[in-house]
Write a protein that holds these residues in place. Structure first.
Motif, mmCIF file in Angstrom:
data_model
loop_
_atom_site.group_PDB
_atom_site.id
_atom_site.type_symbol
_atom_site.label_atom_id
_atom_site.label_comp_id
_atom_site.label_asym_id
_atom_site.label_seq_id
_atom_site.Cartn_x
_atom_site.Cartn_y
_atom_site.Cartn_z
ATOM 1 N N VAL A 8 14.726 -16.706 32.347
ATOM 2 C CA VAL A 8 16.138 -16.807 32.011
ATOM 3 C C VAL A 8 16.997 -16.665 33.265
ATOM 4 O O VAL A 8 16.787 -15.777 34.102
ATOM 5 C CB VAL A 8 16.524 -15.732 30.975
ATOM 6 C CG1 VAL A 8 18.041 -15.555 30.894
ATOM 7 C CG2 VAL A 8 15.959 -16.107 29.611
ATOM 8 N N GLY A 9 17.977 -17.524 33.381
ATOM 9 C CA GLY A 9 18.960 -17.446 34.455
ATOM 10 C C GLY A 9 20.355 -17.643 33.894
ATOM 11 O O GLY A 9 20.546 -18.366 32.913
ATOM 12 N N VAL A 10 21.331 -16.993 34.507
ATOM 13 C CA VAL A 10 22.730 -17.146 34.112
ATOM 14 C C VAL A 10 23.560 -17.308 35.379
ATOM 15 O O VAL A 10 23.508 -16.458 36.281
ATOM 16 C CB VAL A 10 23.253 -15.933 33.314
ATOM 17 C CG1 VAL A 10 24.746 -16.084 33.035
ATOM 18 C CG2 VAL A 10 22.483 -15.774 32.008
ATOM 19 N N THR A 11 24.315 -18.379 35.438
ATOM 20 C CA THR A 11 25.228 -18.624 36.553
ATOM 21 C C THR A 11 26.626 -18.763 35.997
ATOM 22 O O THR A 11 26.847 -19.519 35.039
ATOM 23 C CB THR A 11 24.835 -19.895 37.323
ATOM 24 O OG1 THR A 11 23.521 -19.728 37.861
ATOM 25 C CG2 THR A 11 25.812 -20.168 38.465
ATOM 26 N N ILE A 17 24.142 -14.695 38.293
ATOM 27 C CA ILE A 17 24.247 -13.336 37.775
ATOM 28 C C ILE A 17 22.868 -12.800 37.417
ATOM 29 O O ILE A 17 22.541 -11.639 37.680
ATOM 30 C CB ILE A 17 25.160 -13.299 36.537
ATOM 31 C CG1 ILE A 17 26.526 -13.916 36.854
ATOM 32 C CG2 ILE A 17 25.326 -11.871 36.026
ATOM 33 C CD1 ILE A 17 27.248 -13.276 38.000
ATOM 34 N N VAL A 18 22.054 -13.645 36.796
ATOM 35 C CA VAL A 18 20.679 -13.308 36.418
ATOM 36 C C VAL A 18 19.792 -14.444 36.890
ATOM 37 O O VAL A 18 20.144 -15.620 36.735
ATOM 38 C CB VAL A 18 20.550 -13.117 34.892
ATOM 39 C CG1 VAL A 18 19.092 -12.972 34.485
ATOM 40 C CG2 VAL A 18 21.361 -11.911 34.428
ATOM 41 N N GLU A 19 18.646 -14.112 37.485
ATOM 42 C CA GLU A 19 17.757 -15.133 38.025
ATOM 43 C C GLU A 19 16.317 -14.885 37.603
ATOM 44 O O GLU A 19 15.757 -13.811 37.843
ATOM 45 C CB GLU A 19 17.829 -15.147 39.552
ATOM 46 C CG GLU A 19 19.198 -15.469 40.138
ATOM 47 C CD GLU A 19 19.171 -15.479 41.655
ATOM 48 O OE1 GLU A 19 18.607 -16.432 42.227
ATOM 49 O OE2 GLU A 19 19.683 -14.516 42.263
ATOM 50 N N THR A 43 24.370 -8.638 30.926
ATOM 51 C CA THR A 43 24.259 -10.086 30.784
ATOM 52 C C THR A 43 22.957 -10.458 30.097
ATOM 53 O O THR A 43 22.934 -11.322 29.209
ATOM 54 C CB THR A 43 24.355 -10.769 32.158
ATOM 55 O OG1 THR A 43 25.613 -10.441 32.761
ATOM 56 C CG2 THR A 43 24.240 -12.278 32.026
ATOM 57 N N VAL A 44 21.854 -9.819 30.478
ATOM 58 C CA VAL A 44 20.573 -10.077 29.819
ATOM 59 C C VAL A 44 20.671 -9.740 28.336
ATOM 60 O O VAL A 44 20.185 -10.470 27.465
ATOM 61 C CB VAL A 44 19.449 -9.264 30.490
ATOM 62 C CG1 VAL A 44 18.162 -9.332 29.673
ATOM 63 C CG2 VAL A 44 19.197 -9.777 31.903
ATOM 64 N N GLY A 209 20.207 -8.913 39.653
ATOM 65 C CA GLY A 209 19.936 -9.975 38.706
ATOM 66 C C GLY A 209 18.486 -10.354 38.541
ATOM 67 O O GLY A 209 18.165 -11.260 37.769
ATOM 68 N N ARG A 210 17.590 -9.671 39.261
ATOM 69 C CA ARG A 210 16.158 -9.951 39.157
ATOM 70 C C ARG A 210 15.402 -8.694 38.732
ATOM 71 O O ARG A 210 15.845 -7.577 38.989
ATOM 72 C CB ARG A 210 15.595 -10.442 40.498
ATOM 73 C CG ARG A 210 16.082 -11.813 40.922
ATOM 74 C CD ARG A 210 15.555 -12.169 42.298
ATOM 75 N NE ARG A 210 15.904 -13.512 42.709
ATOM 76 C CZ ARG A 210 15.128 -14.583 42.523
ATOM 77 N NH1 ARG A 210 13.951 -14.449 41.933
ATOM 78 N NH2 ARG A 210 15.513 -15.776 42.929
#
Length: 333
Positions: A8-11, A17-19, A43-44, A209-210
């Motif tokens: 999962v990733g969030v940009t 933000i999350v990678e 965010t997760v 973010g990781r």
């Protein structure tokens, strides 16, 4: 219900933000999502709840891809740090919100409210005005509201963050007992190491973010993945040497009679005293002592170190990654 995150990733606004977060939370497991402010924990959680669409990866519940499924169809309960109760509704009206939206019969709604309030220790408070509740009671009502729909997964975002110490500890114990009783799958976001250790079957540490490490509490304490994780957990006895670091857990540092070091500080936290030492060669150590009669500041003591409490770990940041100033997260929500 099993929760799976796949890469999962969030940009947001071009900012990652999350990678590449992959997690598998087993049915009935309690996972504590731990990290400093800004590491991407909330965010997760929002991605799992369906409140934040990921820009990469998938979310699965019991093996079914729900990445595009709206929040109200995921069977997930959510509790935030702010109880966010409806001030125009009494306790029962707040707890009955989801069952009423689902148009359950009135008798079933009343049964769900009574069941949820019983679970959180607030039976008989149905008609109370929520503005008269204490902070702890308000959080219990918010928890009851999340439990009333009988979710398969419960998500908690810093639910104890605004409470004072004694109340926070009491609710930690109550939550642990409740989760064990219900057998719910729980993902609990916190920046508090003690809370994560108290409530998590496993702990996932997020950094910038990781994922930095995922392990059971005992394993995490015994074998942190790198020097940053060790320090974040509260271990001060970390010595770097090139691309490796030596971590000495404070309980492995024993204070005995002798003249190896001088006591520079002794801070009591209940039954435990954290004793800071300066060795004769100038290096600093921390030891934990239980009980009374601990060495006074300025006294000279001997030091013995149990080799079983010493572990060699890698150094972070790894080559090619930059650390934010003063160890703060460089990005993330």
């Amino acid at each position: 219900m099993r929760v799976t995150l796949e890469e999962v990733g969030v940009t947001i606004d071009g900012l990652p933000i999350v990678e590449d977060v992959s997690l598998d939370v087993r049915s009935g497991e309690r996972l504590a999502l731990l990290g400093p402010s800004g590491s991407g924990k909330s965010t997760v959680l929002r991605v799992i709840a369906g409140l934040q669409p990921p820009t990469a990866g998938r979310v699965l519940l019991d093996g079914t891809d729900v990445t595009g499924v709206p929040p109200h169809r995921r069977g997930i309960g959510l509790v935030f740090q702010d109880a966010a109760l409806f001030p125009h509704r009494d306790v029962a009206g707040n707890v009955a919100f989801a069952p009423s939206v689902a148009r359950l019969p009135a008798a079933e709604q009343a049964a769900r409210v009574a069941e949820a309030l019983q679970l959180v220790g607030l039976a008989g408070t149905e008609r109370r005005d929520v503005t008269t509740l204490s902070g702890g009671e308000g959080q219990r009502v918010a928890l009851a509201r999340a439990l009333a729909p009988r979710p398969g997964v419960l998500l908690l975002d810093e639910p104890l963050g605004a409470l004072d110490g004694p109340l926070r500890q009491r609710l930690q114990a109550d939550l642990r007992a409740l989760f064990e009783r219900l057998g719910l799958t729980v993902v609990h976001v916190t920046h508090d190491v003690g809370e994560a250790f108290a409530l998590g079957d496993r702990i996932a540490i997020l950094r910038e973010g990781r994922l930095a490490q995922v392990a059971a509490p005992d394993e995490l304490w015994a074998s942190p993945s790198d020097d940053w994780v060790a320090r974040f957990l509260g271990i001060h006895n970390v010595v770097r040497d090139g691309d490796r670091a030596t971590v000495t857990r404070p309980e492995a540092v024993r204070i005995v009679e002798g003249d190896d070091a001088v006591v520079t500080a002794a801070d009591r936290d209940g039954a435990v005293v954290r004793v800071r030492l300066r060795r004769n060669d100038g290096t600093a150590l921390e030891s934990v002592v239980v009980g009374v009669g601990t060495p006074r500041v300025g006294s000279h003591v001997g030091v013995e170190i149990d080799p079983a409490g010493v572990v060699e770990v890698s150094v972070w940041p790894a080559e090619g990654r930059e650390r934010a100033p003063d160890g703060a997260p460089a990005r993330g929500y």
